[in-house]
Design an enzyme around this catalytic site. Structure first.
Site, short mmCIF file in Angstrom:
data_model
loop_
_atom_site.label_atom_id
_atom_site.label_comp_id
_atom_site.label_asym_id
_atom_site.label_seq_id
_atom_site.Cartn_x
_atom_site.Cartn_y
_atom_site.Cartn_z
CD GLU A 1 -4.26 -5.88 1.71
OE1 GLU A 1 -5.07 -5.38 2.52
OE2 GLU A 1 -3.03 -5.72 1.80
CD GLU B 1 -2.81 -1.34 2.36
OE1 GLU B 1 -2.51 -0.67 3.37
OE2 GLU B 1 -3.75 -2.15 2.33
#
Length: 887
Positions: free
Chosen positions: A556, A490
């Site tokens: 995710e 991320e």
């Protein structure tokens, strides 16, 4: 000059003779062995002696504690019963945390006595430490090996110890290990206060939303320590690249592939050495004459080799992951000076931008692959890695019908043994480097000690980071399963690290794989929706996975993952085995403190739809129905929009390295739950499914060939087992395609309105073999499974017999006049204790059998570990639990 020799033409060798030929060369003192037992340790603060004294064989170790190596300080303390099991209950709170004790509390000496004779002639002896966390001083026989303190959890160490060996053959290695500094405060934030990320190491050890803090932050000699003996020349860091041009099919004769091989050769002696670098692949041997100057290390490239009619490596679900076994050897005369064994998977990875989905698309050997992945943290939070556990965990992922595992950036570059299992089972790997948006400053976070600007520069030592990255690239780059490098979870690394990785290190040291700058980068998956580019992570209505258009290559997305009652008993004290209490009136759940400590995610009203749980076991059993539906719906919903909305999805997460109660298809003890089998069902390469939005019966074909002459059969069954035909038609489907075939929503809604209904979807071939078999249980018009709550008892019959050592065949038969034998869990159990054998692999589980039919389940377990014949335990929704003997 490189030569190519066809052994097949020269010698017409059989596989056995190949082995004899390749082993005919004498091995010049070449051997490698682990120092994995007999270690002792002691806290640094309890000693006055220094490294030169401690590392001499006459220094007394009488009062020292037995140590676990590979392992950590905490593992050693646990094995010596100095601390309680941190995976049980709230024991972790009873262990002192390094943030409060100071680093000296977990700073230890580790010492190992070993025998190693002096090598003959020009022979060399090397000490290799594959991983020490976090910094260390290394001594051998009274001498320090490292000129300055070694830093970095992910930077290997290698020392030529030939001149330091004792003439008598008895030697002592002493390693002083310091913890990560800073260790960070475990304040409940992601990575605690974030400062653990100032190191080049693990971030989860300060705590995360799926784990409690690891109290020593995994301080120790956590990876393998080996002694390697060679001739005059050492072979290291081999590099194998395979090129497979064009569009390939799984079967039939293949066009040639290209093999590129190089290796690093070291001559530490004072004289020039002449020899041959060679390798064998298939029926062919490739050789090159080499002259090495004294005291030199050089990389030697052999000429490119054309492999005719290669056997290709394919991802799971698409073909066989074939591996060629080879040794890269350096010969001096007729003696092998050193060699490196490699499994070569002949395959090529390609990526392209999909303009429809606005995301990258992965292809292997020219064929596009729809990515069905799972997020992996680490095998064990205390770094207790074994080949067997790696194999079992990766095998579970294979059994889920996944084809990729993503290694999350708060952990590590996984060990070669993990990659060996992925190579074997055809699992692609998406490998993050050591960054996370949480600790490394993507978001403002009041739990963090330092501001975003400071955290954005983590780690403190960028050169150490890059050196570690280079080393780990070399460690795993030959594995065919490795498909994608990623800059971080991320978030990208700081600019200087990112550019060095992307533009220098990876092109130079690898150059064959896609590099994603971070795990939810727009360059990977264009985020046109907003948000962080991932999630959700909690329970969803099953239909939401079909309805919600999320990120086109989703890194995710996930849901719940509670295991059953047998699993809960393994880590929750009896007094805390209290089922969560959900209140529909105010939409809240009351949860026991131990469940909270182990990161329970609420199931909310989903369990109550099957009837208010009567106790904890009933709650956990009903949760399995929710688990199965959640993950079947997830993978079906993404597959239904293959190449239209999505090029791939990665589930958060598929496993836990600790006894957490969320995001797992099997528990820490390797006991599968219904998540695994729902995912296995929904992720079949050829799969028939029901769209809960428009009621369309849909088929997905994830193979490279057209499927013809398939009979699509759709039936409904009521709670008494009465069957009604809905659709019966021959169909076909093109390769890598999703297609709707029959809209049946109105019929299903009418049938299910009062008490719900079973919906059976099947595909049969011309031999009437079942290609896909998918059974849904649908609620009534109010979303309640009222019919299931009053089903007649099951009449299921079972038989089990031992097919061979470790293999059991179970036949489940349901009489024609019976209801559906619904949701039956099979378990192999120990005859003496009724305790489950773990791990065990089931061809299917949580299985249902329709009236008048039978199913055969194959069970595989390690007969060498469990020598006594087990029993078979079975329980179902409408079947009383029972245990039967295996014939």
């Amino acid at each position: 000059m490189t030569k190519h020799i066809s052994l097949k033409k020269q010698f017409l060798l059989t596989p056995i003779l190949f082995f004899i030929f390749f082993s005919a060369f004498k091995v010049f003192g070449q051997a490698k062995y682990e120092l994995n037992s007999g270690w002792v340790c002691k806290k640094k603060g309890d000693l006055k002696a220094d490294g030169p004294q401690i590392s001499k064989t006459d220094f007394s170790l009488q009062s020292w504690m037995q140590a676990t190596v590979p392992g950590t300080v905490l593992t050693t303390l646990l094995n010596n019963k100095k601390v309680p099991d941190p995976f049980w209950g709230m024991n972790n709170n009873l262990i002192k945390d390094i943030y409060y004790t100071g680093s000296d509390y977990y700073t230890y000496w580790f010492v190992k006595d070993f025998e190693q004779a002096l090598p003959a002639a020009d022979g060399q002896v090397y000490l290799n430490l594959r991983g020490v966390n976090y910094s260390c001083e290394v001594y051998l026989n009274g001498k320090k090996l490292n000129d300055k303190t070694h830093y970095g959890m992910f930077l290997r160490q290698a020392y030529n110890i030939t001149p330091l060996l004792n003439k008598g053959g008895k030697n002592r290695l002493a390693v002083l290990v310091y913890p990560p500094d800073p260790a960070g405060e475990p304040n409940g934030g992601q990575g605690g206060d974030g400062r653990i990320a100032k190191n080049v190491g693990l971030q989860y050890t300060a705590g995360w939303d799926w784990i409690q803090p690891i109290r020593d932050r995994n301080t120790g000699i956590w990876d393998k320590v080996t002694i390697e003996t060679t001739g005059a020349v050492q072979v290291s860091n081999p590099h194998v690249i395979t090129l497979v041009p064009g569009l390939r099919q799984v079967n039939g004769k293949q066009q040639p592939a290209s093999i590129k091989v190089s290796a690093q050769l070291t001559n530490p002696t004072s004289k020039a050495v002449s020899g041959v670098l060679q390798y064998l692949i298939g029926n062919d041997k490739v050789v090159k004459n080499v002259l090495l100057k004294p005291h030199t290390t050089v990389e030697v490239k052999l000429s490119d080799f054309t492999l005719k009619d290669p056997k290709l490596w394919w991802p799971n679900g698409y073909g066989t992951p074939y591996l060629y076994k080879t040794n890269i050897q350096f010969l001096i005369g007729d003696k092998v000076s050193d060699q490196q064994s490699i499994n070569v998977g002949v395959r090529e990875l390609q990526t392209s931008w999909n303009g429809q989905t606005k995301s990258l698309e992965v292809a292997i050997n020219g064929q596009k692959i729809f990515i069905k992945g799972g997020n992996w943290i680490i095998s064990d939070a205390m770094l207790r890695f074994t080949n067997q556990r790696y194999d079992s965990e990766v095998r579970f992922h294979r059994d889920m019908n996944l084809n990729l595992i993503r290694i999350w950036g708060g952990a590590l570059v996984e060990r070669p043994e993990f990659y060996d299992a992925c190579d074997k089972y055809g699992m692609l790997v998406f490998q993050d480097f050591w960054m996370s948006g949480d600790a490394n400053g993507r978001w403002d976070d009041p739990m963090k000690k330092e501001d975003q600007w400071t955290r954005r520069k983590y780690p403190d030592d960028h050169q150490l980071y890059l050196a570690s990255a280079a080393d780990q690239i070399k460690l795993v780059r030959n594995h065919p399963s490795l498909a994608i490098w990623c800059g971080g979870n991320e978030i990208t690394p700081p600019e200087d690290i990112l550019l060095a990785l992307r533009d220098t290190l990876l092109p130079k040291l690898d150059g064959t794989r896609w590099f994603a700058e971070y795990s939810n980068s727009d360059k990977m998956s264009l985020n046109t929706i907003g948000g962080n580019g991932d999630g959700p992570y909690t329970i969803q209505p099953d239909s939401s996975f079909w309805r919600t258009h999320t990120y086109p290559f989703n890194s995710e997305v996930g849901s719940v993952g509670l295991s059953d009652y047998e699993s809960l008993k393994r880590f929750i004290p009896k007094e805390n085995l209290i089922a969560p209490q959900f209140s529909a009136a105010n939409n809240t759940t009351k949860t026991d403190s131990v469940w909270d400590y182990h990161k329970y995610i609420g199931y909310d009203a989903s369990v109550d739809a099957y009837g208010k749980p009567t106790d904890t076991k009933d709650f956990a059993d009903k949760a399995q129905l929710v688990n199965y539906n959640q993950y079947r719906a997830l993978i079906e919903g993404f597959s239904a929009h293959m190449w239209d909305w999505y090029t791939g999805v990665m589930i958060w997460k598929t496993q836990n390295p600790w006894t957490a109660m969320r995001g797992q298809m099997y528990d820490y003890y390797l006991d599968p739950n219904a998540c695994l089998y729902g995912l296995k069902q929904g992720g079949e390469p050829l799969h028939v499914m029901y769209n809960p939005l428009d009621g369309m019966v849909t088929i997905v074909n994830n193979s490279f060939e057209t499927k013809r002459d398939m009979m699509l059969i759709v039936t409904t069954l009521d709670m008494n087992g009465k069957e009604k035909n809905v659709v019966k038609v021959f169909e076909e489907i093109l390769p890598s395609t999703v297609k709707g075939y029959a809209a049946i929503k109105n019929k299903i809604n009418i049938a299910a309105k009062a008490d719900g209904i079973f919906l059976s979807l099947r595909l049969l071939n011309l031999h009437q073999d079942i290609l896909s078999d998918n059974l849904y249980w649908l609620p009534n018009a109010k979303g309640i499974y009222s019919g299931l709550q009053k089903m007649p008892p099951s009449k299921l019959n079972l038989s089990a017999h031992l097919v061979s050592a470790g293999k059991v065949q179970v036949v489940l038969s349901n009489p024609a006049d019976a209801p559906v034998a619904f949701f039956n869990r099979l378990s192999l159990v120990k005859a003496e204790s009724n305790e489950r054998l773990l791990p065990v692999f089931y061809s299917d589980n949580y299985v249902s059998v329709l009236p008048g039919e039978q199913k055969t389940i194959m069970i595989d377990y390690d007969a060498a570990t469990f020598t006594k014949l087990p029993l078979l335990a079975v329980s179902g929704w409408n079947l009383e639990a029972k245990t039967i003997k295996i014939n």
